[in-house]
Design a protein around this motif. Sequence first.
Motif, short mmCIF file in Angstrom:
data_model
loop_
_atom_site.label_atom_id
_atom_site.label_comp_id
_atom_site.label_asym_id
_atom_site.label_seq_id
_atom_site.Cartn_x
_atom_site.Cartn_y
_atom_site.Cartn_z
N ILE A 152 91.21 11.80 82.33
CA ILE A 152 89.70 12.40 81.84
C ILE A 152 89.79 13.01 80.33
CG2 ILE A 152 89.17 12.49 84.13
CD1 ILE A 152 89.39 15.59 84.07
N GLY A 153 91.22 13.11 79.91
CA GLY A 153 91.32 13.77 78.47
C GLY A 153 92.28 14.88 78.69
N ARG A 154 92.06 15.97 77.68
CA ARG A 154 92.97 16.98 77.50
C ARG A 154 93.08 17.98 78.36
NH1 ARG A 154 93.95 19.67 71.63
NH2 ARG A 154 95.81 21.10 71.97
N SER A 212 99.54 27.24 83.72
CA SER A 212 99.07 28.15 82.84
C SER A 212 99.28 27.92 81.57
CB SER A 212 99.26 29.68 83.38
OG SER A 212 100.88 29.74 83.27
N ALA A 213 100.54 27.36 81.32
CA ALA A 213 100.91 27.18 80.07
C ALA A 213 100.91 25.68 79.33
CB ALA A 213 102.41 27.64 79.83
N THR A 214 100.76 24.66 80.23
CA THR A 214 100.93 23.38 79.96
C THR A 214 99.67 22.70 78.94
OG1 THR A 214 102.02 22.55 81.78
CG2 THR A 214 100.81 20.89 80.70
N ASP A 215 99.78 22.14 78.09
CA ASP A 215 98.90 21.40 77.32
C ASP A 215 99.18 19.89 77.43
OD1 ASP A 215 97.25 20.22 75.38
OD2 ASP A 215 97.29 21.92 74.11
N THR A 216 98.58 19.17 78.03
CA THR A 216 98.86 17.76 78.49
C THR A 216 97.60 17.03 78.41
OG1 THR A 216 99.88 16.36 79.87
CG2 THR A 216 98.78 17.92 80.93
N ALA A 259 102.68 16.49 86.23
CA ALA A 259 103.42 16.95 85.00
C ALA A 259 104.00 18.33 85.04
CB ALA A 259 102.43 16.84 83.91
N ALA A 260 103.37 19.08 85.74
CA ALA A 260 104.00 20.44 85.92
C ALA A 260 105.21 20.42 86.83
CB ALA A 260 102.92 21.31 86.87
#
Length: 294
Positions: A253-255, A245-249, A227-228
Amino acid sequence: LILKDKVDLLFGPYSSEIADAMLPVTEKYHYPIVSSGASSDSLFQKGYRYVFGTHRPASKIITGFLELLLVNGLNSIAIIHADDPFSIKVAESTGKWAERFGLKVILSEGFRKGRENLDEFALKAKESGAQVLIMCGHLDEAVNMRLSLKRLNWYPKAYFATVGPTVTVFYDRLGKEAEHVFSSTNWEPNARFPGSEEFYKAFIKAYKYIPHQQAAMAYAGGEILEAAVKKEGSINREKIRDSLSATDTMSIIGRYGVDRTGLQLKHFNFIIQWQKGKKELVWPEELRTANPIF
């Protein structure tokens, strides 16, 4: 790998001990590490800038089980732990979280990792009058403590062991003695996160056995790193570091989402219990596949 093969990217290893030895090297050469196999809090307290956890840190994996105890009226706990960094951290944090939950830790003792006969500690737990025994260790410790309980002919209201009971070899080694053992896991196929079912089927097709949480955690590390890379459109390691360091994905296994040290904030783990030869999800309640048995 870095100096001779000049690889573009690296994955982190399994276990906090091995990661602790490796991270000074990857930090020196500015290689971002998605840590899918190590969760000791201490790894994120050393000022590293290139390590990012994928799952709940060791200090918080016990909280779901303590909630289960609270709502089921169990409040006295004995904690036994091996002396590796992960196990020590889980034991320490269990004591702190138990106090916050209003539960009582009436025994807490450690032993040197590698010790096989744990009868002495099982007996101390029994004589303490604890309703609940928490074993902080890995597979061998989880199995050996259960065998000690059998030799004592004593079973507490609940026996929880970290790591070991999440893999099928735990049941293979113990058979019916594995029944009713609790543990914490970062993934189970019936949790139904995006891509989880596809991973489960593809893994069985490729390797001819059922994946355990460690396989899913490693795969999730690949998803998060992917994703990064996609977000940056590059394999530039500084850009990937900034992205991680900034990704929210999401992963299987979850978030995923970390704080400024790389410590995982968004992920939560499940509590499982062996029932009739199967791992059942017993916490959180909204994902429960069976009621816990005490």
